[in-house]
Write an enzyme that holds these catalytic residues in place. Structure first.
Site, PDB file in Angstrom:
ATOM      1  N   ASP A 384       2.651   3.414   0.768  1.00 16.05           N
ATOM      2  CA  ASP A 384       2.649   1.873  -0.400  1.00 16.05           C
ATOM      3  C   ASP A 384       2.061   1.493   1.145  1.00 16.05           C
ATOM      4  O   ASP A 384       2.765   2.029   1.944  1.00 16.05           O
ATOM      5  CB  ASP A 384       4.209   1.171  -1.372  1.00 16.05           C
ATOM      6  CG  ASP A 384       3.686   0.551  -1.740  1.00 16.05           C
ATOM      7  OD1 ASP A 384       2.960   0.074  -1.934  1.00 16.05           O
ATOM      8  OD2 ASP A 384       3.844   0.750  -3.147  1.00 16.05           O
ATOM      9  N   TYR A 385       2.210  -0.041   0.672  1.00 12.64           N
ATOM     10  CA  TYR A 385       2.669  -1.010   1.972  1.00 12.64           C
ATOM     11  C   TYR A 385       3.057  -1.191   2.982  1.00 12.64           C
ATOM     12  O   TYR A 385       4.221  -1.229   2.195  1.00 12.64           O
ATOM     13  CB  TYR A 385       2.027  -2.653   0.839  1.00 12.64           C
ATOM     14  CG  TYR A 385       1.640  -3.924   1.783  1.00 12.64           C
ATOM     15  CD1 TYR A 385      -0.292  -4.405   1.566  1.00 12.64           C
ATOM     16  CD2 TYR A 385       1.951  -4.214   3.198  1.00 12.64           C
ATOM     17  CE1 TYR A 385      -0.634  -4.648   2.261  1.00 12.64           C
ATOM     18  CE2 TYR A 385       1.691  -5.155   3.993  1.00 12.64           C
ATOM     19  CZ  TYR A 385       0.789  -5.937   4.145  1.00 12.64           C
ATOM     20  OH  TYR A 385       0.164  -6.451   4.780  1.00 12.64           O
TER      21      TYR A 385
END
Length: 842
Positions: A384-385
């Protein structure tokens, strides 16, 4: 000036189309949209003098700054100017209508890059090609494939210090791109990759296509309430069709986290609190996005997120700590991921949280051993980011170098946004990371690019002509409206609905009475200004303008000067009041957790004033989570939960309010009676001192002193304009052995005056086991369409697989013993029977 208008402007860095929709009810309203980037613009003030319009709007990307618009209209054209922070003042000249697509010029430009007769390769061919390519790549080039970079300066999280995407791509330091929503930008960056990067390896283009691309569908929490797998699958297929035409090949969805705490903003992206239903919906979404083959140009990669446990963030606060047992992990949070993987999901994304004290991004136990080795996942695992860098922030790694080693050791293939993996080459050379580990990641990424057909045809998803054909297509809008109708849940109705067809005035009151903020979070449609509001939907349903009164009454969070007074004035004139209240889109979704899940105070004051009129009042709720509705349950005549329903929201709501559609939605998250109950969910454990009807007046039991244990509206609950009566629950036997099947059936009769659909639900309770089991677990459902007076049978088949669960001592297995079986209209309203299951002879 009423209608839809457009203007094309040139900025120093891009060509932009602005669209304006001017409407008038009691007052003028203005809605704006931008292309190519769909930037949400909220109009704060609007002044209209003759044919001139002046507006100010918030610039969300620059707090404290404003967009200013000045327009002067003629019959078919307008002129004026717009001030945009960081760009400056731009002159405007425009005309009526949507105007041309900005990508039209690309239609001719792309022709020389087209490739014909490209065929789908076999797995054996792909493996051979990938091994050959890996053999020609340097270590740094393999690592380059493991980076995902942003397409622009727009950030989905904290800003990242890095080189421009053009430089990273040309140097082979990026394998995928996030957020290139403009097909022209996709073309530009893909050309750099193919023509300038080492080996000319094409890029993957990723985006968050959560509930629609340009045609927006209901948010996932809403569409889960339809309990309609085919409709959800169709919505995802349409989203893939629209997104792939713009170059997106890799979706950062579906989100399949189980959500039990409505304070957590991301419950809006999931399917609610139940693992069985969540698993069915995960399967439907994967099948919708990926279709029959990833090679097909109108499908996109499905990425299951967030693996795993993210929905259990303590206090409902996003990104917060998670602490749970392995039994809860496997029995509650894992089933949707198992179903998604069995459906063929090509990608998985890690969760932000920790598990057993280890950030998931660094967890070999979860990512390598559970996901890859036990569940057999061979696809691409993406962070994820910023999740790799955040291993340091968690306090688990000393620096980003160590974080990179941990993440790649856990088989994380792609690092999103950040650049910790730049340390990998050094780590390999010093012997801290095996080059085979890098090869494995690069191999999985390249294999996916071959499966998508990109390695043979890099520009196959750059299809501007299909953008024009598919985006916001009438068929897609019809599908959105149909799913929106199915997603609406009627919680209360004492006869105020459906609205009378033959006269009587309707006062439409509240901040959502004529709002277009009905799309919800995680959407990037360029057609947001064409969203059908509730007022527009009711007007389109045939209610005459003189019958339809309107007052905003309040803002979402703030009162309006004279707002309540105006609402009371029109309310006095009406026969029925539709009170349109709720949350704005930015109050749900990522980083949108709420301490209070009540409606804001300004709206509560408006509601109290309206209720004091004593008129029949219908609450129409726009929301992205369950809310506390105890006051409304006691003080209004009907409650309609509409969630965020998408592009055709107003039409769908009007269909239900007028009776053109009989509501059939059933809740997939419980609505608490009080905020202090949270988290509250139907499939809980008994405890050693459970609350019962017999002991409710005793002190030393598991209960609250000042309120009930049970939610106000439980999982599975939802009313209809029909009245369904359950009778004659029958089992064909009282005991089964081994792989034998038990048949359970119930008769449902429509005692109402309207034909309607009922979702009949089956629950099972394991009365004793090697570990404590929930009081009920959903194990099946059947939909019955019944005419007035008609009866139908809902029949269920129960076998060993329906009784199985995970325990530390036995793994996944059913255990012999007694079981309760429940069938009914919700998790609370059921009929019960018992049966026994014994293991077969070995």
């Amino acid at each position: 000036m009423i209608g839809l208008w457009h203007a094309i402007v040139e900025t120093p860095s891009m060509k932009m189309k602005l669209q304006f929709k001017v409407s008038k009810k009691a007052v003028y309203t203005l809605d704006m949209a931008t292309e190519p980037l769909a930037i949400p613009i909220q109009i704060d003030t609007l002044l209209v003098e003759d044919n001139r319009l002046t507006a100010r709007a918030k610039a969300f990307w620059m707090p404290g700054e404003e967009i200013e618009v000045r327009l002067a209209f003629q019959e078919e054209a307008f002129e004026g100017e717009i001030y945009i922070p960081a760009i400056g003042k731009l002159p405007l000249q425009g005309a009526r209508g949507r105007g041309p697509h900005l990508s039209e010029a690309l239609i001719e430009e792309i022709i020389p890059y087209r490739k014909e007769s490209v065929r789908e390769r076999s797995d054996e061919e792909i493996d051979s090609e990938v091994e050959s390519l890996l053999g020609r790549m340097t270590l740094e080039q393999k690592i380059g494939q493991m980076f995902q970079v942003l397409a622009s300066n727009f950030s989905f999280g904290n800003e990242v210090a890095t080189d421009p995407p053009e430089k990273l791509i040309a140097e082979g330091r990026a394998g995928s791109v996030l957020g290139a929503f403009d097909v022209s930008r996709v073309f530009q960056l893909q050309k750099i990759a193919v023509e300038q990067s080492p080996h000319g390896i094409p890029l993957l283009f990723n985006a968050d296509i959560i509930h629609g691309s340009q045609t927006v569908f209901p948010v996932p929490l809403a569409w889960s309430c339809s309990w309609d797998m085919e409709a959800i699958k169709e919505a995802c297929a349409i989203a893939a069709k629209e997104a792939s035409a713009s170059g997106t090949v890799y979706n950062h969805g579906p989100m399949i986290d189980i959500g039990r705490d409505p304070r957590w903003g991301r419950v809006v992206e999931g399917a609610g609190e139940d693992p069985y239903l969540g698993a069915l919906i995960a399967k439907a979404q994967v099948e919708g996005f990926q279709g029959e083959s990833l090679f097909h140009k109108e499908t996109i990669v499905a990425c299951l997120k967030h693996f795993i446990g993210y929905g259990a963030s303590e206090g409902g606060r996003d990104y917060n700590t998670v602490d749970m047992s392995e039994a809860t992990l496997r029995n509650v949070f894992l089933p949707p991921f198992q179903a998604g993987l069995e459906a063929g999901a090509a990608s998985v994304m890690n969760a932000f949280n920790i598990y057993q004290g280890v950030p998931v991004a660094a967890s070999e136990e979860l990512l390598k051993r559970l996901l890859r080795e036990e569940l057999g996942f061979e696809g691409v695992l993406i962070s994820d980011y910023g999740a790799v860098d955040e291993i340091v922030e968690h306090g688990f790694a000393e620096d980003v170098r160590e974080a990179a080693k941990m993440a790649v050791g856990a088989t994380m293939d792609i690092e999103m946004a950040t650049r910790s993996y730049e340390h990998l080459a050094e780590l390999v050379r010093e012997g801290s990371v095996a080059e085979e580990t890098i090869d494995g990641a690069a191999r999985r990424i390249l294999r996916l690019k071959y499966k998508l057909g990109l390695m043979d045809d890099p520009f196959r998803y750059v299809r501007p002509e299909k953008e024009q054909e598919y985006h916001f297509h009438e068929d897609h809008l019809r599908a959105s409206r149909e799913l929106a109708r199915k997603s609406i849940v009627l919680l209360k109705n004492d006869g105020a609905l459906p609205l009378a067809k033959d006269g009587g005035k309707i006062a439409l009151v509240g901040p959502f009475a004529d709002s277009k903020d009905l799309l919800g979070p995680w959407q990037f449609s360029r057609y947001g200004h064409e969203t059908v509001s509730l007022y527009e939907g009711l007007a389109a349903s045939g209610i005459e303008e003189e019958r339809l009164l309107f007052a905003q009454g309040s803002g979402i969070n703030d009162s309006l000067e004279g707002g309540i007074e105006e609402a009371l004035r029109i309310g006095e004139q009406a026969d029925v009041i539709v009170l349109a209240l709720g949350e704005s889109s930015d109050m749900s979704g990522e980083a949108a957790s709420r301490l209070s899940i009540h409606l804001p105070e300004a709206q509560q004051r408006l509601a109290e004033a309206i209720a004091a009129l004593g008129k029949p009042t219908v609450l129409v709720l726009t929301n992205g989570r369950p809310l506390v509705l105890d006051w409304y349950a006691a003080n209004v005549n009907a409650i309609v939960v509409t969630w965020f329903l998408g592009s055709q929201a107003g039409l769908a709501i009007a269909d239900v309010l007028t009776g053109a559609y009989n509501p059939s939605g059933k809740l997939t998250m419980s609505f608490p009676a009080h905020q202090g109950q949270v988290p509250v969910y139907y499939n809980h454990f008994l405890t050693g001192r459970p609350l019962t009807e017999a002991n409710k007046n005793l002190k030393y039991i598991s209960k609250y002193l000042d309120g009930p244990n049970d939610p106000l509206y439980p999982f599975g609950y939802g009313l209809s304009y029909s009245r369904f009566e359950y009778s004659e629950l029958k089992l064909d036997r009282s005991a089964i052995e081994g792989d034998e099947k038990l048949i359970a059936a119930v008769t449902v009769t429509n005692r109402g005056d309207a034909a309607g659909e009922e979702t009949v639900q089956l629950y099972i309770q394991d009365l004793h086991g090697s570990i404590v089991r929930p009081v009920k677990e959903l194990k099946g459902f059947r939909k019955l369409w019944l005419e007035p007076g008609e009866s139908g049978n809902a029949v269920f088949e129960i076998g060993e697989a329906d009784l199985a669960f995970w325990s530390p001592g036995k793994g996944y297995a059913a255990e012999p013993g007694r079981f309760s079986l429940y069938i009914g209209s919700s998790s609370r309203d059921v009929q019960a029977a018992e049966f026994v299951w014994t293991a077969g002879k070995s």
